[in-house]
Design a protein around this motif. Sequence first.
Motif: not given
Length: 117
Positions: A91-96, A1-3, A25-30
Amino acid sequence: QVQLVESGGGSVQAGGSLRLSCVASGYGYCMGWIRQAPGKEREGVAHIYGDGTTRYAESVKGRFTISKDNGKNTLYLQMNSLKPEDTAMYYCAADTEWFRCGAYRYWGQGTQVTVSS
């Protein structure tokens, strides 16, 4: 999970600039910036992918720049020549996962941008 935690929103006059930041808080590919104005549909403003490529909405091309500092796990959105129609919650958004890019699973709480004429 990414915060994700955004900052940098505020009020500015038309023609001005703002820079949004999003600490992950972590890596997001996109990762991307998505905005929503009252009574309007959500709009994907800018996206950045693991290979560094970027994509922008037509409405912001040439005015907004998305970038990422991998060492700081921070995403940025430099917004120049702001217009009243840019007023929205951003909003900021991310996914791994690459196949989820655009349909992000992880979202920040949002930061308000208000542009006055």
